[in-house]
Each structure stands twice: as C-alpha cells, then as structure tokens.
Motif scaffolding. Structure first.
Motif, mmCIF file in Angstrom:
data_model
loop_
_atom_site.group_PDB
_atom_site.id
_atom_site.type_symbol
_atom_site.label_atom_id
_atom_site.label_comp_id
_atom_site.label_asym_id
_atom_site.label_seq_id
_atom_site.Cartn_x
_atom_site.Cartn_y
_atom_site.Cartn_z
ATOM 1 N N ASP A 19 0.788 -1.105 -0.082
ATOM 2 C CA ASP A 19 -0.104 -0.108 0.018
ATOM 3 C C ASP A 19 0.875 1.341 0.014
ATOM 4 O O ASP A 19 1.575 1.477 0.868
ATOM 5 N N GLY A 21 0.734 4.517 0.402
ATOM 6 C CA GLY A 21 -0.035 5.631 0.860
ATOM 7 C C GLY A 21 0.788 6.825 0.748
ATOM 8 O O GLY A 21 2.003 6.794 0.740
ATOM 9 N N GLU A 142 -6.415 2.215 -4.789
ATOM 10 C CA GLU A 142 -6.387 2.210 -3.507
ATOM 11 C C GLU A 142 -8.154 1.835 -2.903
ATOM 12 O O GLU A 142 -8.248 1.104 -2.067
ATOM 13 N N ASP A 164 -11.784 6.890 1.428
ATOM 14 C CA ASP A 164 -10.612 6.834 2.111
ATOM 15 C C ASP A 164 -9.862 7.941 2.174
ATOM 16 O O ASP A 164 -9.345 8.816 1.268
ATOM 17 N N VAL A 324 -6.377 -1.085 3.087
ATOM 18 C CA VAL A 324 -5.955 -1.145 1.667
ATOM 19 C C VAL A 324 -4.744 -2.342 1.646
ATOM 20 O O VAL A 324 -4.741 -3.343 0.777
HETATM 21 MG MG MG Z 1 -4.226 5.017 2.136
#
Ligand code: MG
Ligand code: ADP
Length: 353
Positions: A19, A21, A142, A164, A324
């Motif tokens: 993930d 992010g 995601e 999200d 995620v």
């Molecule tokens: Mg995220």
C-alpha cells in the motif's frame, strides 16, 4: 489440481502486497500478514541522487539533515514520477519483506496506488517494481483494495461507497460489479487538517507550532462534534512576538474551528459524488451505508457528522489504517478471482471518468 499447484507455488515464494500511501506505506506478505508499516518518506542525497534512507529512518531525518540531504514524501511531492527514487523505495520495501520471510523467487507483487496519480507515475511504479525484482506486477486502485480489505461485496451487482481519508488525499469511490463507477480524489485529508491547525494557532494565539505538534493535537483532541467532557491539551510553540517558547492550552472547540472549513469541503465533495451516482446504485448505498477508511476515518465525530449531512448510515471500516494493505493481501491470495479489478497493462487502462 489448481489448488495443489497454488499450494506448491505458495511454498516456493511469498508474494507481496504494497500500500503506497501518501502518509504510510504498508507491506503485506502472503501467509504472514502485514510485515511493515512505515511513513512514506525517502531521504535523498541531492549531490548523488541516491536514496539514503526510507521510512521511519528517513522521517527521523526530517529537519535534521545536512543541506544536501532532503527528506521527501514521494507521493505528495510528486517524486513518484522520478524513476530512480521510486525504484529504490520499492526495492527497499521488497528487501524488507524478504528479510521477514523465506527467500523469494521473484515474488508477485500487488501495488495499491492512489486514484489521483498520473499514468506516468503509475507506469513508474510498475516498472520500478519489476526492476526491483518482482516477477509479475499488478496495480490496483486504493479505494478498490480498501473495499476488498473490509469485505465489501465489490463484485456483486450491489453498489457500495467507500471514502478513504489518507494523508495527502481523500478518495471517494462508488463501486459496483468490480468497477469504480464514480470517484473523486481531493487534496483535503490529514495533511491539510494539520496545516489548518498550524494557521489557526498562528492567527489566534500568535504562536508558531510544527507539523508534528499539529498532528499529535489533531489525533488527541480533534473532534468535529463537541466533545463531552471537553478535551484540551497544553502545547508549546514559538511566540511570534517575543521569539521565545510559550505554552498555551488548546481545546477541542479551537480545533473544530481550525478544521471546520476543510471538513465542510470534504462533506460537500461526498454530496457531489452522491448526486451524480446512478439512482439504482444510490438506493443500494442508502441501504448498505457508506464506509470510511484511512487514518482520517478515526477523526472523532466524523462518522456521525457525515451521516447527519447525507442522511445515509455511515460506518468506520474495520481497522481503517490497514484496509488497503489487507485488501492487497486478499487479492494476492486469489489473483484469479480478482483479475478484473487489477490494472495489468497501461494500454488497457479503464476509460477516464
Ligand atoms: Mg491510503
Ligand atoms: P495514506 O493512505 O495517505 O498513507 P493513512 O490512511 O495512513 O494515509 O492516514 C494517515 C493520516 O491519518 C495522517 O494524516 C494522520 O494524521 C491521520 N490520522 C491517523 N490516525 C488518526 C486519528 N486517530 N485521528 C485523526 N487523524 C488520524
């Protein structure tokens, strides 16, 4: 037979879900779960262009580095399109995953990317992952991975809405039949709330505080509905007049004032997506509710406030910070089942929404 060959291939290699992010990068290893959860920060030596540290180690360097070493957040600062930085970051993540597991024979890698990144950036992620030793690379958006992570029925003819709220972006997505039907990505998320808090404290209290202090305060006493009993913390910052440290007490009502504008914009964006959602799907969402994930889902009172505004039940997804990563894990364990939600080839990208 398929089950048998899958079992053999699982014995030979552990596959990896990542993930990527804007605030935190998580790595999932098949059969093991989440093995790494670090801030998405990379320290780069500007003289050589080399990555000198990644994750927590790089974050610790923020603000403490000699002039030629800069700590960057690749997905926020747009460095993801910088191929070398991306490749070194991903190679580091795969190496770490391998350390925590048996040797991998060119793992399959599922990478979750924000819906907002450009095709160039997405290609950079794919090529970098390949170069870093992956056998096959699968890219998933995601919100889709998060929906899988919290077990929403994404493949059924039942619409779901997932929001999200991360560090750099909030992604609002409506999913049905394995596809994203409507989506919106906005740059109002955790980071923006931190800068809102910094500006508010500066203008109301004439004190300068850092990003870290703002974030700690947000997590401790940030609430979008009045807290009962009221919450407060004492913080220290630099007095803008004297230049010396000064302590003040900040309450949840101060923070509400600080972040109110951004929260309104976020709610407005959710309304806009709902307004353009086809009626059948909207009716599904009204029955099944809206799911919040990402660190922002933990903002106190947000679930209730949003629910009041849109008149639809709102839930916080289970363990929202890892949704995620868990989703990439579920996809990894059953790639055939999730084939259609993966972006395998940039040439057959889904049409622009
Ligand atoms: Mg995220
Ligand atoms: P990304 O997916 O973009 O990396 P995350 O989902 O990891 O982002 O969320 C990180 C953001 O969530 C940060 O801005 C952080 O401040 C915020 N956050 C984390 N925990 C909380 C909390 N308890 N209350 C409010 N915000 C939180």
């Amino acid at each position: 037979m398929k089950r048998f060959t899958t079992a053999i291939s699982n014995m030979l290699s552990n596959d990896i879900g990542i993930d990527l992010g804007t605030a935190n990068t998580l790595v999932y290893v098949s059969g093991k779960g989440i093995v790494l959860n670090e801030p998405s920060v990379v320290a780069v030596n500007q003289k050589t262009g080399r990555v000198v540290a990644v994750g927590a180690q790089a974050k610790a360097m923020l603000g403490r580095t000699p002039a030629h070493i800069v700590a960057v957040r690749p997905l926020v600062d747009g460095v993801i399109s910088d191929f070398e930085v991306t490749e070194e970051m991903i190679a580091y993540l795969i190496r770490k995953a391998e350390e925590s597991s048996k040797k991998m024979l060119g793992p399959k890698v599922v990478v979750g990317v924000p819906t907002g990144i450009t095709n160039v950036e997405r290609r950079a992620v794919r090529d970098a992952t390949k170069n870093a030793g992956a056998r096959d690379v699968y890219i998933v958006e995601e919100p889709m991975a998060a929906a899988v992570g919290i077990h929403l029925p994404i493949k059924e003819a039942v619409g779901s809405m997932i929001i999200d709220i991360g560090g750099g972006t909030s992604d609002i997505a409506v999913i049905s039949l394995g596809g994203i039907v409507r989506s919106k990505s906005l740059k109002i998320a955790g980071d923006k709330l931190n800068t809102d808090i910094i500006s508010y404290i500066r203008s109301e209290f004439k004190i300068l505080i850092g990003e870290k202090t703002a974030e700690t305060m947000k997590m401790a006493i940030g609430a979008v509905l009045p807290a009962n009993p009221p919450l407060e913390v004492a913080i220290r910052g630099r007095d803008l007049v004297t230049g010396l440290p000064r302590e003040v007490v900040i309450t949840d009502s101060d923070l509400r004032e600080a972040i109110g504008g951004s929260i309104d914009n976020l709610i407005e964006a959710v309304k806009q997506v709902l307004e353009t959602t086809p009626p059948e799907i909207l009716s599904d969402i009204m029955h099944k509710g809206v799911y919040l994930v990402g660190g922002g889902a933990l903002i106190k009172g947000l679930r209730e406030l949003l629910q009041d505004y849109i008149g639809i039940p709102v839930y916080v997804g289970e363990d929202p910070l890892t949704a995620v990563a868990r989703g990439t894990g579920i996809i990894l364990e059953d790639l055939d089942e999730y084939q259609e939600i993966l972006i395998q080839n940039e040439d057959d990208l889904p049409p622009k929404r």
